[in-house]
Design an enzyme around this catalytic site. Sequence first.
Site, short mmCIF file in Angstrom:
data_model
loop_
_atom_site.label_atom_id
_atom_site.label_comp_id
_atom_site.label_asym_id
_atom_site.label_seq_id
_atom_site.Cartn_x
_atom_site.Cartn_y
_atom_site.Cartn_z
CE LYS A 110 -4.12 -2.14 1.82
NZ LYS A 110 -3.61 -3.52 2.01
C1 LIG Z 1 -4.17 -4.55 1.40
C2 LIG Z 1 -3.37 -5.76 1.21
C3 LIG Z 1 -3.73 -6.75 0.26
C4 LIG Z 1 -4.98 -6.65 -0.58
O1 LIG Z 1 -5.04 -5.54 -1.41
P1 LIG Z 1 -6.29 -5.28 -2.37
O2 LIG Z 1 -6.46 -3.80 -2.42
O3 LIG Z 1 -7.43 -5.96 -1.71
O4 LIG Z 1 -5.97 -5.84 -3.69
C5 LIG Z 1 -2.90 -7.84 0.10
N1 LIG Z 1 -1.79 -7.99 0.85
C6 LIG Z 1 -1.43 -7.09 1.77
C7 LIG Z 1 -0.21 -7.33 2.58
C8 LIG Z 1 -2.19 -5.93 1.98
O5 LIG Z 1 -1.80 -5.03 2.91
#
Ligand SMILES: *Cc1c(COP(=O)(O)O)cnc(C)c1O
Length: 454
Positions: A110
Amino acid sequence: MRFLSTRGQTPALGFSDAVATGLAPDGGLFLPESLPDFSGDLKRFEGLGYAELCFEFMRVFATDIPADTLRALVAQSYTKFTDPAIAPLKPLGKNLYVLELWHGPTLAFKDFALQLLGNLYAHQCATRRETINVLGATSGDTGAAAIHGLIGRPGTAIFILYPDGRVSPLQERQMACTGAGNVFALAVDGTFDDAQATLKEIFGDQAFRTRHRLSAVNSINLARVLAQCVYYLYAWLKLPASERDNVEFVVPTGNFGNVLAGWMLQKMGVPIRGFRVATNQNDILYRLFTTGEYRVGAVQPSLAPSMDIQVASNFERFIYFAVSRDPARVRTVMETFKQTGAYTFEHFNRDTFSASRCTDAEIPGIIARVHREHGYVADPHTACGFKELRSDRVNVVLSTASPAKFPDTIRAATGVEPTHSSLEGLKAKPIVKHHLKAEPAAIRAFIDAHAVSR
Ligand SMILES: *Cc1c(COP(=O)(O)O)cnc(C)c1O
C-alpha cells in the site's frame, strides 16, 4: 485528461479534483474518460528508474499539475523505499518470478499508492491554501500506510481509529510510534466493525465534515489505482523480451484494488497475457471468477488479514468495462447487489482473469513448500499467490508484505525468524496512542481539539 464516475451522474472532473473528491457524489468511482495507449511508448520506457517511469505514466493523467511539480512529487514519494530498485523483480526458478512490493516505510504494497497520495494531498493544501484532516478506520495495513504518507506534512493531520488490542503489536507500533505531531492513533474499545460504524456516523455529519475539511482513507481513490499500475509496467519492462508476451501476474487480493490496476494497464496497450486473482478463504472474487455470481459472504478472520474482505470495493470499476461502459447498467448491478447481497452476470466475461482460493489450513504448508523449493520466505498473503502456478506461463507472483510483519506464522511454517531493521527500530520507540470510546461524540471532541485549520 478528465475523469468520469462509473455511475454517470457526476460531472467530469480534472485529476486533482477527482483525487480530492475520492468517492464520486453519485456513489461511483472515478475512471479516465478514455484509456491512453502506451503501446508506442514501451521502447522509450525501457531502462527508466522506478520514479522516472512513474512520472512518465502519471503525467498522462495528472495533466492539471505542472510537469516539473509532478516529477518532484513522484520522486519524493519513493525516497523512503529501502531497496534501490523500489520494486525488485526476483527470479525464483523456471517461469517464476516474485515482484517484491514491500520495501516502503510500512513494509506492505500500500505504500506505493499512499506515499504518492500523501504528497498529492500536501501539494493541494499548499497551492490552494487549504488544510485537510484525514480520518480512517483500520484493521491494520491501510492505516499504517496512510499515516506514513502524511507524517509531518504541513497543512495535514491524520486520525486513524483501530480496535484496541486487536491489531498486531507491530502494526500498532507502525501507527503509534511515529513521533509526528500531525498523526493521531486512536485506540477505541470494541471491534473493527464498531470503529467503522462510528466513522460512518461522523462522515454522515455534513457540518462537521465541512468544518474540518475531513477526507476519508479508503482503497477507491483514483490516484491509488493509477499509482499501482506502475509496478506492473516496471516488472513487465524488467522481464527478458522473450518472456514478456506470456506473462501472468498472480495477485493476492481482497478488494480487487491491486489486480484491477494491472488489468487497466493491459487495457492501455501493455501486452500482459493474464491475471490470477488469488484470494484467501474470504473468496467472493474467487467465486465470481469461477461461477459469474457475485455474492457477499460473512468475513472469516484469516492468517492473511489484509485480504479479509467480502465486498470488493474496487470491483465496480471492472463492472463498468464489463457492461460496455454503460453507467445505467452499473447502477442496476450495484443497486441489485445492495438490495439482495448478490448479482449474477449473464454471459460473464472473465476477460483474461483466472482465480484461486487459499484457506488457512493451506497457508503454512505453502509457505514451507516455497521455502523448501526456492529458498524464499513468503508472507501469508503472498503465499495465497503461490497456491497454483501455471506451467505454460511466465508467473510473476506479487509479494504484498514483508514476512517480518507476520513472524509467528513464518516461524511455525519454516523455523526461520523473519526480521526487518525498520521493525526492530520501532521496538525502542514509545507508543503514543489515545484511548477513546468508539462513540461519535468522543471522536468528534478529539478531532475538534486536534484538527488542523487555517
Ligand atoms: C491490502 C493488502 C492486500 C490486498 O489488497 P487489495 O487492495 O485488496 O488488492 C494484500 N496484501 C497485503 C499485505 C495488503 O496489505
